[in-house]
Scaffold this motif. Sequence first.
Motif, PDB file in Angstrom:
ATOM      1  N   VAL A 141       0.845  -1.202   0.000  1.00  0.00           N
ATOM      2  CA  VAL A 141       0.000   0.000   0.000  1.00  0.00           C
ATOM      3  C   VAL A 141       0.875   1.244   0.000  1.00  0.00           C
ATOM      4  O   VAL A 141       0.592   2.221  -0.703  1.00  0.00           O
ATOM      5  CB  VAL A 141      -0.956  -0.013   1.212  1.00  0.00           C
ATOM      6  CG1 VAL A 141      -1.612   1.332   1.392  1.00  0.00           C
ATOM      7  CG2 VAL A 141      -2.003  -1.071   1.034  1.00  0.00           C
ATOM      8  N   GLY A 142       1.976   1.189   0.776  1.00  0.00           N
ATOM      9  CA  GLY A 142       2.902   2.315   0.779  1.00  0.00           C
ATOM     10  C   GLY A 142       3.475   2.564  -0.602  1.00  0.00           C
ATOM     11  O   GLY A 142       3.520   3.704  -1.071  1.00  0.00           O
ATOM     12  N   VAL A 143       3.890   1.492  -1.274  1.00  0.00           N
ATOM     13  CA  VAL A 143       4.426   1.628  -2.633  1.00  0.00           C
ATOM     14  C   VAL A 143       3.378   2.258  -3.545  1.00  0.00           C
ATOM     15  O   VAL A 143       3.668   3.176  -4.319  1.00  0.00           O
ATOM     16  CB  VAL A 143       4.857   0.244  -3.176  1.00  0.00           C
ATOM     17  CG1 VAL A 143       5.212   0.335  -4.645  1.00  0.00           C
ATOM     18  CG2 VAL A 143       6.025  -0.287  -2.391  1.00  0.00           C
ATOM     19  N   LEU A 151       0.843   4.198  -2.729  1.00  0.00           N
ATOM     20  CA  LEU A 151       0.660   5.620  -2.415  1.00  0.00           C
ATOM     21  C   LEU A 151       1.776   6.454  -3.026  1.00  0.00           C
ATOM     22  O   LEU A 151       1.529   7.532  -3.579  1.00  0.00           O
ATOM     23  CB  LEU A 151       0.651   5.822  -0.896  1.00  0.00           C
ATOM     24  CG  LEU A 151      -0.647   5.519  -0.167  1.00  0.00           C
ATOM     25  CD1 LEU A 151      -0.443   5.656   1.325  1.00  0.00           C
ATOM     26  CD2 LEU A 151      -1.730   6.490  -0.614  1.00  0.00           C
ATOM     27  N   ILE A 152       3.015   5.938  -2.945  1.00  0.00           N
ATOM     28  CA  ILE A 152       4.144   6.700  -3.490  1.00  0.00           C
ATOM     29  C   ILE A 152       3.995   6.836  -5.007  1.00  0.00           C
ATOM     30  O   ILE A 152       4.127   7.930  -5.560  1.00  0.00           O
ATOM     31  CB  ILE A 152       5.474   6.011  -3.142  1.00  0.00           C
ATOM     32  CG1 ILE A 152       5.693   6.058  -1.632  1.00  0.00           C
ATOM     33  CG2 ILE A 152       6.632   6.686  -3.852  1.00  0.00           C
ATOM     34  CD1 ILE A 152       6.865   5.245  -1.170  1.00  0.00           C
ATOM     35  N   ASN A 191       0.778   9.139  -5.984  1.00  0.00           N
ATOM     36  CA  ASN A 191       0.910  10.555  -5.696  1.00  0.00           C
ATOM     37  C   ASN A 191       2.157  11.144  -6.312  1.00  0.00           C
ATOM     38  O   ASN A 191       2.193  12.340  -6.590  1.00  0.00           O
ATOM     39  CB  ASN A 191       0.854  10.786  -4.189  1.00  0.00           C
ATOM     40  CG  ASN A 191      -0.528  10.469  -3.666  1.00  0.00           C
ATOM     41  OD1 ASN A 191      -1.476  11.178  -3.950  1.00  0.00           O
ATOM     42  ND2 ASN A 191      -0.648   9.358  -2.964  1.00  0.00           N
ATOM     43  N   PHE A 220      -5.754   4.121   5.013  1.00  0.00           N
ATOM     44  CA  PHE A 220      -4.299   3.994   5.044  1.00  0.00           C
ATOM     45  C   PHE A 220      -3.703   4.878   6.143  1.00  0.00           C
ATOM     46  O   PHE A 220      -2.750   4.481   6.821  1.00  0.00           O
ATOM     47  CB  PHE A 220      -3.701   4.358   3.681  1.00  0.00           C
ATOM     48  CG  PHE A 220      -4.275   3.565   2.535  1.00  0.00           C
ATOM     49  CD1 PHE A 220      -4.766   2.286   2.744  1.00  0.00           C
ATOM     50  CD2 PHE A 220      -4.342   4.093   1.254  1.00  0.00           C
ATOM     51  CE1 PHE A 220      -5.306   1.549   1.702  1.00  0.00           C
ATOM     52  CE2 PHE A 220      -4.873   3.358   0.213  1.00  0.00           C
ATOM     53  CZ  PHE A 220      -5.364   2.088   0.441  1.00  0.00           C
ATOM     54  N   TRP A 239      -4.007   3.118   9.391  1.00  0.00           N
ATOM     55  CA  TRP A 239      -2.978   2.072   9.506  1.00  0.00           C
ATOM     56  C   TRP A 239      -1.664   2.676  10.001  1.00  0.00           C
ATOM     57  O   TRP A 239      -1.044   2.168  10.923  1.00  0.00           O
ATOM     58  CB  TRP A 239      -2.685   1.423   8.151  1.00  0.00           C
ATOM     59  CG  TRP A 239      -3.737   0.570   7.595  1.00  0.00           C
ATOM     60  CD1 TRP A 239      -4.915   0.228   8.183  1.00  0.00           C
ATOM     61  CD2 TRP A 239      -3.714  -0.068   6.318  1.00  0.00           C
ATOM     62  NE1 TRP A 239      -5.635  -0.577   7.340  1.00  0.00           N
ATOM     63  CE2 TRP A 239      -4.917  -0.769   6.202  1.00  0.00           C
ATOM     64  CE3 TRP A 239      -2.794  -0.097   5.278  1.00  0.00           C
ATOM     65  CZ2 TRP A 239      -5.234  -1.513   5.066  1.00  0.00           C
ATOM     66  CZ3 TRP A 239      -3.099  -0.834   4.158  1.00  0.00           C
ATOM     67  CH2 TRP A 239      -4.308  -1.528   4.049  1.00  0.00           C
ATOM     68  N   PHE A 276      -0.128  15.868  -2.312  1.00  0.00           N
ATOM     69  CA  PHE A 276       0.369  14.614  -2.880  1.00  0.00           C
ATOM     70  C   PHE A 276       1.649  14.200  -2.173  1.00  0.00           C
ATOM     71  O   PHE A 276       1.864  13.025  -1.905  1.00  0.00           O
ATOM     72  CB  PHE A 276       0.605  14.773  -4.382  1.00  0.00           C
ATOM     73  CG  PHE A 276      -0.576  15.342  -5.105  1.00  0.00           C
ATOM     74  CD1 PHE A 276      -1.864  14.921  -4.778  1.00  0.00           C
ATOM     75  CD2 PHE A 276      -0.416  16.304  -6.077  1.00  0.00           C
ATOM     76  CE1 PHE A 276      -2.946  15.445  -5.429  1.00  0.00           C
ATOM     77  CE2 PHE A 276      -1.514  16.835  -6.731  1.00  0.00           C
ATOM     78  CZ  PHE A 276      -2.780  16.406  -6.402  1.00  0.00           C
ATOM     79  N   LEU A 313       0.809  12.508   1.052  1.00  0.00           N
ATOM     80  CA  LEU A 313       0.426  11.101   0.887  1.00  0.00           C
ATOM     81  C   LEU A 313       1.634  10.242   0.554  1.00  0.00           C
ATOM     82  O   LEU A 313       1.729   9.084   0.983  1.00  0.00           O
ATOM     83  CB  LEU A 313      -0.635  10.972  -0.207  1.00  0.00           C
ATOM     84  CG  LEU A 313      -2.029  11.412   0.238  1.00  0.00           C
ATOM     85  CD1 LEU A 313      -2.974  11.459  -0.939  1.00  0.00           C
ATOM     86  CD2 LEU A 313      -2.576  10.471   1.290  1.00  0.00           C
ATOM     87  N   MET A 314       2.583  10.816  -0.205  1.00  0.00           N
ATOM     88  CA  MET A 314       3.806  10.056  -0.492  1.00  0.00           C
ATOM     89  C   MET A 314       4.575   9.802   0.788  1.00  0.00           C
ATOM     90  O   MET A 314       5.119   8.710   0.996  1.00  0.00           O
ATOM     91  CB  MET A 314       4.686  10.820  -1.485  1.00  0.00           C
ATOM     92  CG  MET A 314       4.206  10.747  -2.908  1.00  0.00           C
ATOM     93  SD  MET A 314       5.137  11.847  -3.976  1.00  0.00           S
ATOM     94  CE  MET A 314       6.576  10.858  -4.283  1.00  0.00           C
ATOM     95  N   ILE A 326       3.304   9.479   3.723  1.00  0.00           N
ATOM     96  CA  ILE A 326       2.610   8.399   4.427  1.00  0.00           C
ATOM     97  C   ILE A 326       3.026   7.048   3.844  1.00  0.00           C
ATOM     98  O   ILE A 326       3.277   6.092   4.583  1.00  0.00           O
ATOM     99  CB  ILE A 326       1.087   8.611   4.341  1.00  0.00           C
ATOM    100  CG1 ILE A 326       0.689   9.751   5.277  1.00  0.00           C
ATOM    101  CG2 ILE A 326       0.327   7.343   4.718  1.00  0.00           C
ATOM    102  CD1 ILE A 326      -0.767   9.978   5.401  1.00  0.00           C
ATOM    103  N   GLY A 327       3.144   6.988   2.519  1.00  0.00           N
ATOM    104  CA  GLY A 327       3.575   5.745   1.891  1.00  0.00           C
ATOM    105  C   GLY A 327       4.979   5.352   2.321  1.00  0.00           C
ATOM    106  O   GLY A 327       5.230   4.200   2.690  1.00  0.00           O
ATOM    107  N   VAL A 328       5.885   6.331   2.314  1.00  0.00           N
ATOM    108  CA  VAL A 328       7.260   6.042   2.731  1.00  0.00           C
ATOM    109  C   VAL A 328       7.277   5.568   4.179  1.00  0.00           C
ATOM    110  O   VAL A 328       7.966   4.597   4.538  1.00  0.00           O
ATOM    111  CB  VAL A 328       8.137   7.300   2.542  1.00  0.00           C
ATOM    112  CG1 VAL A 328       9.514   7.066   3.126  1.00  0.00           C
ATOM    113  CG2 VAL A 328       8.252   7.648   1.077  1.00  0.00           C
ATOM    114  N   LEU A 359       4.893   4.063   5.836  1.00  0.00           N
ATOM    115  CA  LEU A 359       4.378   2.694   5.913  1.00  0.00           C
ATOM    116  C   LEU A 359       5.482   1.695   5.618  1.00  0.00           C
ATOM    117  O   LEU A 359       5.694   0.731   6.363  1.00  0.00           O
ATOM    118  CB  LEU A 359       3.243   2.500   4.902  1.00  0.00           C
ATOM    119  CG  LEU A 359       1.833   2.875   5.309  1.00  0.00           C
ATOM    120  CD1 LEU A 359       0.884   2.704   4.144  1.00  0.00           C
ATOM    121  CD2 LEU A 359       1.372   1.999   6.450  1.00  0.00           C
ATOM    122  N   ILE A 360       6.227   1.948   4.529  1.00  0.00           N
ATOM    123  CA  ILE A 360       7.262   0.992   4.129  1.00  0.00           C
ATOM    124  C   ILE A 360       8.371   0.937   5.175  1.00  0.00           C
ATOM    125  O   ILE A 360       8.765  -0.140   5.636  1.00  0.00           O
ATOM    126  CB  ILE A 360       7.841   1.382   2.756  1.00  0.00           C
ATOM    127  CG1 ILE A 360       6.762   1.263   1.687  1.00  0.00           C
ATOM    128  CG2 ILE A 360       9.018   0.512   2.403  1.00  0.00           C
ATOM    129  CD1 ILE A 360       7.176   1.817   0.366  1.00  0.00           C
TER     130      ILE A 360
END
Lengths: 385, 321
Positions: free
Chosen positions: A154-156, A158-159, A162, B243, B246, B291, B294-295, B297-299, B301-302
């Motif tokens: 999910v993180g990938v 989102l990256i 966006n 997300f 999470w 944006f 949100l990126m 947040i993605g980073v 998460l990983i």
Amino acid sequence: MAVASESESAGKTRSWQSRWGALRLTRRFRRQLLRGLIVIAIFFALNAALASAYGVGILQYTIAGLVVGSIVIVAAIGLSLIYGIRGFANFAYGDLMTLGAYVAVIVNVLGGLSLILGAIAAFIVLGAVGILLEFLIFRRLEGRGPVAPLVASVGVGLIIQNGIRAVATTRQWNYDVTPIQEIPIVPGLGIHPIRGIATLGIGFLFMLSVHILLKYTNLGKAMRATADNLELAKATGIDTRKVRYAAWAVSCAFASTAGVLLGLGTVVSPSMGFDVILLIFAAVIVGGIGSPYGAMLGGLVVGLSQEMSIPLLLWLGRPDVIGLQHATAYKVAIPFILMIGVLLLRPWGIAGRPPAFAPRVFFVERLSRALTRRPAVADQSEGDG
Amino acid sequence: MAIDVGILINLGFYLSIAIVFAILALGFNLQWGYTGLFNAGIAGFFLIGAYTCAIAITAPAPPVPGGLPGHLGGFSLPFPVGAALAMLAAGGTAALVAIPTLRLRADYLAIATIAFAEIARIFTINLETITGGTIGILLIPRPVDYGPGQPFLNMATIVGIGGAILLILLLFLRFVAESPWGRVLRATRDDEEATMALGKNTFRYKLQAFALGGAIMGLAGALFAVTLVYLEPVGSFAPAVTFSVWVMVIVGGAGNLRGAILGAFLIYGMEWLSVQLKDFAPEGVKDTIFFIRLMIIGVLLILLVLFRPEGILREKKRTLR
């Protein structure tokens, strides 16, 4: 993976006496063939009945369903490969499709080259992206259960999504292809050469190539073995690390082609992939998780059910029936209803084989048993639960 | 003085929404942190709670010029009743979604719940006569209203109500986590077969925990409705909400109540700051700041999954002494 067991003993005494006995189809395959033919016959009969009742025009929904189905099939095969071999639901898959579509936009719209070259470039770039993802992230998450890689994916997603929005803005793109008229099949029913025939052809080509890859190459054999049982595959000397990288490359490359096809049918936008990811998951679950053959069947079922529900929904939307507003917007819910049904009745998918030690007492079975509760004598030798 | 009140109201807005997210995070923590059920449809339960409460407590909509579609409503129930209905509705849906999938692997539940959340959003956007369509529900009454001239008092009351709900919920969940029931939940998460072997019906426990978590998310939705006093379905209940929650729970530490709340305040703080900083951002970044958030947040998460899966506050070790 659902693999036909080739060496099923086909009646030892009789078949060996006959000269052609060795070529007799195995019983399992005969059963599958019969089942498949029945389903196809019912499908054609249904379409013939629809066409005779409402005119040929209604068959456009069937064609649209087949086209959507072949896009979903290409995507679902790729998703299913990773699901089988890495054992988690890749939620970044939709966004990988979007990324592939944008790579093709760069080549096709900005670079002015043909879309075929764009699709090939996207295929290669996304294959590399897949290897990179496994190398950077997912190889470190081995043995952490299905949820940790899911969250990372999910993180990938989102990256990617966006990042595209930040770089390419939220504008929509159209591929630069020569406009061609629809080819009429019969009056009132046409098919678009690119959006229709080419998509169907590419879908079929990918199905065939996956079949060849899995059945007739060493890599495919290793993939099937890894998906079936990781430990056993390792023990037999398969380099599962290499298999995983290959699976990521193939899966992401398939995502790019699905993305290009999707962009060709509609427009290329940052959320195009994420909007269809649930449809693809529905296809994977309906077909049976981790089985590329199930994904093919599931993709077809999902695509057809979604598009062929439109006339029904339009009928529901008529003011004298229910007067449902925006009736066609609900078409995306149909695959999920199918998915829930499959999860209730056959969680291993319509194409998969039930696992030997699966907990068999599912909701419906339980309900039916509760309704037909009889003395314990009647319930003999079923031995489950 | 006027500026001070403006800042205070802004801060109050941050607090009130952060509280809503903290309640969502507590619900998710009960489902995932304690029971190991990975819910990917948080936004859906949140939506059901918010709309149930909003429909229950709004007054009959006055005729609006311009032909707004309007929505189901006009029951004018008090807020506690609306919140209770929201919890019932969200908890009931959670149970319904969970029944077919709880026996299967964790990722089936994730797919089924995210599909449910998206379907709920599609229905909300399209069923105009019930939900008001894309316009949503306007003029939701506050539990205590001091009138439009007192924005600070209104905000303070909402923060107070939200804080009280959060505190009660925290105490309740602490009690639940330490109870025999909570012990069975954790045992199910750690080793389901062993728990079954001890004679516990793990399906029933998982169903109860999932439904209770859904009800808590519904409560968050009810609070969200009276905090914003309007609802719109497109942005507020997008998958990005799920997300974010999470990240909150993973940052704070799954299985730790204070961690979930801390995570909610931190991550929503980041979101709020990105809104505050938008006006000061350089020209090139201005339009992309959301944006980029949100990126990030993605980073996060990983990176968290890779390097610190237990979060800031790790779960308390419970060992026999």
